[in-house]
Design a protein around this motif. Structure first.
Motif, PDB file in Angstrom:
ATOM      1  N   TYR A  62     -92.074  -7.248 -44.542  1.00 15.44           N
ATOM      2  CA  TYR A  62     -92.596  -8.611 -44.635  1.00 15.44           C
ATOM      3  C   TYR A  62     -92.482  -9.332 -43.293  1.00 15.44           C
ATOM      4  N   ILE A 102     -81.492 -15.006 -46.235  1.00 14.24           N
ATOM      5  CA  ILE A 102     -82.831 -15.241 -45.709  1.00 14.24           C
ATOM      6  C   ILE A 102     -83.402 -16.595 -46.116  1.00 14.24           C
ATOM      7  N   PHE A 104     -88.129  -6.470 -46.908  1.00 13.21           N
ATOM      8  CA  PHE A 104     -88.011  -7.665 -46.069  1.00 13.21           C
ATOM      9  C   PHE A 104     -88.430  -7.374 -44.628  1.00 13.21           C
ATOM     10  N   ASN A 150     -80.795 -12.361 -50.355  1.00 17.86           N
ATOM     11  CA  ASN A 150     -81.531 -13.554 -50.769  1.00 17.86           C
ATOM     12  C   ASN A 150     -80.881 -14.822 -50.206  1.00 17.86           C
ATOM     13  N   PHE A 177     -90.919 -14.631 -49.616  1.00 16.71           N
ATOM     14  CA  PHE A 177     -90.342 -13.335 -49.948  1.00 16.71           C
ATOM     15  C   PHE A 177     -89.407 -13.457 -51.151  1.00 16.71           C
ATOM     16  N   SER A 178     -88.503 -14.416 -51.115  1.00 17.43           N
ATOM     17  CA  SER A 178     -87.556 -14.595 -52.223  1.00 17.43           C
ATOM     18  C   SER A 178     -88.269 -15.024 -53.490  1.00 17.43           C
ATOM     19  N   ASP A 236     -84.704  -3.734 -50.998  1.00 17.35           N
ATOM     20  CA  ASP A 236     -85.170  -5.080 -50.651  1.00 17.35           C
ATOM     21  C   ASP A 236     -85.123  -5.310 -49.142  1.00 17.35           C
TER      22      ASP A 236
END
Length: 227
Positions: free
Chosen positions: A211, A174, A208, A171, A19-20, A204
């Protein structure tokens, strides 16, 4: 002059950094395909009966209790207790609630209490988005906390996510896990209305959550490839 790192040393499963890598590093990080193995990667732990106590305690007790139950279960299991645990919350209030619930457990469960001792190699920690930078554990349990209130309404106020730089806090949070991230959440991605906020952190967060629930397919659909 600056030099970008080529890979993320901490992640032992591709999904922990995917993801990041997509949202913050322009897919520059080299990642290694990982098999679907139980106990590794990112997993979604919905808490549908949770309520965000907006305007009062600003906590989600159902999420807190679910996380405490998961911690106790892991620490009592010989095969799971070898993996260190960290808890990350999206607010100070939720951090305090989980800390208090864990304190109650530690008073009656001495075998659990040992994992919180400073003498442990990596004791269990409970922190929030604002102070977790620099920490890492094998397993990270997330409490999103925010979600529908008792009337079913979802406010677009997600604490640090609404402020400038919220996406950087997300960020950092996670990417704390070496092996596994579990997201405990009453809030679902489709309950975040981006028409009501311009904060990148909130956008975001929505991505997330999607995701976490759908896996790598959520990123694959967003990718645009150069022919």
């Amino acid at each position: 002059p600056w030099l970008a790192l080529n890979w993320h040393y901490r992640s032992r499963h591709e999904s922990l950094i995917a993801f990041s890598n997509y949202h913050y590093y322009n897919n520059r990080l080299l990642t290694f395909p990982s098999p679907h193995r139980q106990g590794m990667g990112v997993s979604w732990r919905p808490v549908p009966d949770g309520v965000y106590d907006r305007g009062k305690s600003a906590t989600n007790r159902a999420e807190a209790e679910a996380i405490v139950a998961e911690i106790v279960c892991r620490l009592k299991d010989k095969s799971l207790s070898r993996w260190s645990i960290g808890v990350v919350t999206f607010s100070q209030a939720q951090q305090t609630l989980i800390d208090n619930l864990l304190e109650e457990v530690r008073l009656t469960e001495p075998e659990v209490d040992a994992f919180f001792s400073e003498e442990a190699d990596e004791p269990v920690f409970v922190k929030n988005l604002e102070n977790v930078q620099g920490d890492e554990r094998d397993v990270i349990l997330f409490s999103i906390c925010y979600g529908p209130d008792r009337l079913g309404r979802v406010s677009m106020n997600f604490g640090p996510m609404n402020r400038e730089g919220g996406e950087r806090r997300l960020n950092v949070a996670i990417t704390r896990a070496r092996r596994e991230v579990q997201i405990f959440s009453t809030l679902r991605a489709d309950q975040i209305d981006l028409a009501r906020t311009r904060a990148r952190g909130v956008r975001d967060l929505k991505n997330f959550l999607e995701y976490a629930e759908r896996g790598l397919s959520a990123i694959a659909e967003a990718n645009q490839y150069d022919p």
